[in-house]
Scaffold this active site. Structure first.
Site, mmCIF file in Angstrom:
data_model
loop_
_atom_site.group_PDB
_atom_site.id
_atom_site.type_symbol
_atom_site.label_atom_id
_atom_site.label_comp_id
_atom_site.label_asym_id
_atom_site.label_seq_id
_atom_site.Cartn_x
_atom_site.Cartn_y
_atom_site.Cartn_z
ATOM 1 C CG ASN A 139 33.732 -15.798 26.373
ATOM 2 O OD1 ASN A 139 33.112 -16.037 28.030
ATOM 3 N ND2 ASN A 139 32.107 -14.866 26.171
ATOM 4 C CD GLU A 368 52.850 -12.606 25.656
ATOM 5 O OE1 GLU A 368 52.848 -12.831 25.215
ATOM 6 O OE2 GLU A 368 52.635 -10.827 26.148
#
Lengths: 389, 254
Positions: A139, A368
């Site tokens: 989450n 990323e």
């Protein structure tokens, strides 16, 4: 010696002879040893593990970490060129090297003590040990500060609980660099060894992207990590973010490699493919696409080169890394679409690498730091106003 | 075991080729290490590792040939000799052999390896002539080497897929057949080590040799790709007998 890659602007002179030799070796190796086997691994969804010791032998792990630790001791530009050549073949292969070098070896080098460095870096450099990096949680992706994984101080160490998701190399890793919050809500870095009790790393399946790369969950259930495995020289989110800056830098170069491969395939195909009695390369709309690809790749190359120079002389800003990651991944993503169009029906087959690159780049686009997050990091930098808080 | 590997810089096979007045424009060429020489180097490195030996690369060619040396040193050779010479194209193999021999004769190499031939002019003579000049034993088309206590056994390729093992006296000069091994890649460590390895550079004119005239190049041309189709016409029996004749005697289907 010349750059053995697309070089429209003649930038060879900007590289040192050693950097050029590294690029040539990386090209030669990827072309002969990885290119011929990658489609099969991609289709089967397996990572070519036999490459790991070869990468270690060549010195592809920890390129820019000092030789003292059994690493390359080379420039950041040399590291960038290796990423370019690996991702020219497949983003999953480059991801493996990025994680090992930038997300596992770098934090041990930058935040670890001398014992930890001497214990792990030479083995990681040789590929005798494999590492993974646990920051993202189910989450908490773009918002890592909300992480739930916690580290409770006990006698002689910490007890870790929580789970991490989308972890490249997780199931094949010997160690995981895990980031967790202590009782004071400070983020700390831990070297979690695979046989620590309560630690497991089940592989995630069902990916339509980065199929030649292992992606896993990390599950931490009351895992005791001794004090000697805590990274002592870092506290706070700047720890993992510092690692990500290293890896994103490599991605900025890597994405160019994928784009270059896509451009080469499209250019060659368009010169060979005859329609209306002439090569399709003779049509203006094809030339327009090829020239767009060439120009954007060239701009991306100049950007990567300058960011690399900044990194090598110590003037780098992390926002500049956001710029190459965001820009160059976008370039590769667009090149995939254009190349796919130029090849027509052939563009969808595994005879050409286009769909593989296209699917891979979809991951690279959001991992990323998503494209949007990098946009907002740059937006924050120029306006002084963070749009994500 | 002291091993010398003769290596040459040549144009890569996919180099753009522009010829005017029977001169190849060298500036446009993409220069690489002659591929057969990489097998010679690899064989030398394997023997070096087994015998705790030393490998020296020797190249004759222009300044640009230093790339061949650097690549070889990065792969594990210990040192190099660079005989600078800008115009080897019109030199005979004998002259080239004399120059190299003059330079290396006092080095007392146990073995001299060369690739089978160079991918540019392809004379395939250098290793043989040098063995004659230095009074070394010689073998060509070498497909395997075994060294035990200074005894050299070599596997030679003969015609029709036959091989022959024989024993040679050291010192020896061997021309190595391509495919004998798998040439290694330069590692990052190897690349970093190049700057610390010695390269002995000398201009060939300093060796004071009087050379023969060598060659003059009359004409250079790019081979024409051609396909010829022969139509066989006539009655069926006629076609069959002509076709069988071609298959048997021209194509030699066995």
């Amino acid at each position: 010696m010349k750059l053995n890659a697309l070089d429209y602007m003649g930038i060879t002179s900007h590289f040192s002879e050693e950097e050029l030799m590294v690029q040539n070796t990386a090209r030669d190796f990827s072309e002969k040893e990885i290119m011929p086997i990658i489609e099969e691994h991609y289709e089967k969804g397996t990572f070519p593990e036999h490459l790991i010791p070869k990468f270690g032998e060549l010195g592809f792990f920890g390129v820019n970490i000092p030789e003292k630790y059994g690493c390359g001791g080379m420039s950041n530009i040399a590291y960038g060129l290796i990423c370019q050549e690996l991702e020219r073949v497949d983003s999953g292969i480059r991801s493996f090297a990025s994680v090992q070098g930038s997300l596992v070896m770098y934090p041990i080098y930058a935040y670890g003590n001398e014992d930890q460095k001497m214990k792990w870096l030479p083995k990681l450099a040789k590929g005798e040990k494999i590492g993974c990096f646990g920051l993202t949680e189910p989450n908490f992706g773009s918002n890592p500060s909300g992480m739930l994984t916690n580290a409770k101080k006990v006698d002689g160490g910490y007890i870790l609980n929580g789970s991490k998701m989308w972890i490249t190399n997780g199931s094949i890793a010997d160690i995981a660099i895990v980031w967790a919050k202590d009782d004071n809500e400070d983020v700390l870095g831990f070297i979690v060894e695979k046989d620590f009790e309560g630690f497991s790393a089940p592989e995630m399946h069902g990916k339509w992207s980065l199929r030649a790369s292992v992606t896993s969950e990390l599950v931490l259930e009351n895992v005791f990590v001794p004090d000697s495995n805590v990274l002592p020289n870092i506290k706070g989110l700047k720890g993992p973010l510092g690692c990500l800056t290293q890896a994103r830098y490599g991605i900025g170069w890597g994405a160019l490699g994928a784009a270059m491969n896509l451009y080469d395939i499209a250019l060659n195909y368009s010169k060979d493919r005859i329609q209306f009695d002439k090569p399709i390369a003779s049509f203006q709309m094809i030339q327009d696409k090829l020239v767009w690809m060439l120009t954007e790749i060239t701009k991306g190359q100049l950007l990567a080169l300058q960011v690399g120079k900044n990194k090598d002389d110590g003037t780098l800003k992390h926002t500049q890394v956001s710029m190459i990651k965001r820009n160059n991944v976008n370039v590769a993503r667009e090149c995939a679409k254009l190349a796919r169009g130029i090849l027509g029906a052939n563009g969808i087959t595994s005879d050409y690498s286009i769909m593989r690159h296209m699917m891979n780049i979809e991951s690279v686009y959001t991992y990323e730091g998503t494209d949007e997050m990098h946009t907002l990091i740059l937006g924050h930098d120029i306006t002084g106003i963070p749009a994500f808080k | 075991m002291k091993i010398c590997v003769l290596m040459k810089q040549v144009a890569s096979e996919d180099s753009p080729l522009s010829i005017s007045n029977n001169i190849i424009d060298k500036a446009s060429l993409n220069l690489v290490t002659n591929e057969p020489d990489s097998y010679a180097l690899e064989e030398a490195l394997l023997i070096k590792e087994k015998t705790n030996g030393e490998v020296t690369i020797c190249t004759l060619g222009p300044e640009s040939s230093q790339q061949v040396i650097k690549d070889g040193l990065a792969k594990g050779a210990d040192k190099a000799i660079h005989i600078i010479c800008d115009n080897t194209e019109t030199m005979s193999s004998l002259d080239i052999a004399k120059i190299i021999t003059k330079k290396i004769q006092n080095e007392n190499f146990d073995l001299i390896f060369s690739g089978l031939q160079s991918n540019d002019y392809g004379f395939a003579q250098l290793g043989i002539i040098i063995s004659e000049l230095l009074d070394y034993s010689n073998a060509c088309l070498v497909m395997g080497t075994e060294i035990n206590e200074n005894k050299l056994k070599i596997k030679k390729e003969l015609e029709n897929g036959w091989f022959q093992w024989s024993e040679l006296k050291l010192p020896a000069s061997l021309s190595i057949q391509s495919g004998i091994n798998q040439p290694r890649y330069a590692t990052l460590k190897g690349i970093m080590s190049v700057k610390n390895k010695p390269v002995d550079k000398i201009d060939f004119s300093e060796l004071g040799l009087s050379l023969n005239a060598g060659y003059t190049i009359d004409e250079i041309s790019i081979p024409q790709k051609s396909k010829q189709t022969q139509m066989i016409e006539g009655e069926v029996d006629d076609i069959v007998s002509q076709l069988t004749d071609i298959l048997k005697n021209k194509i030699k289907v066995s």
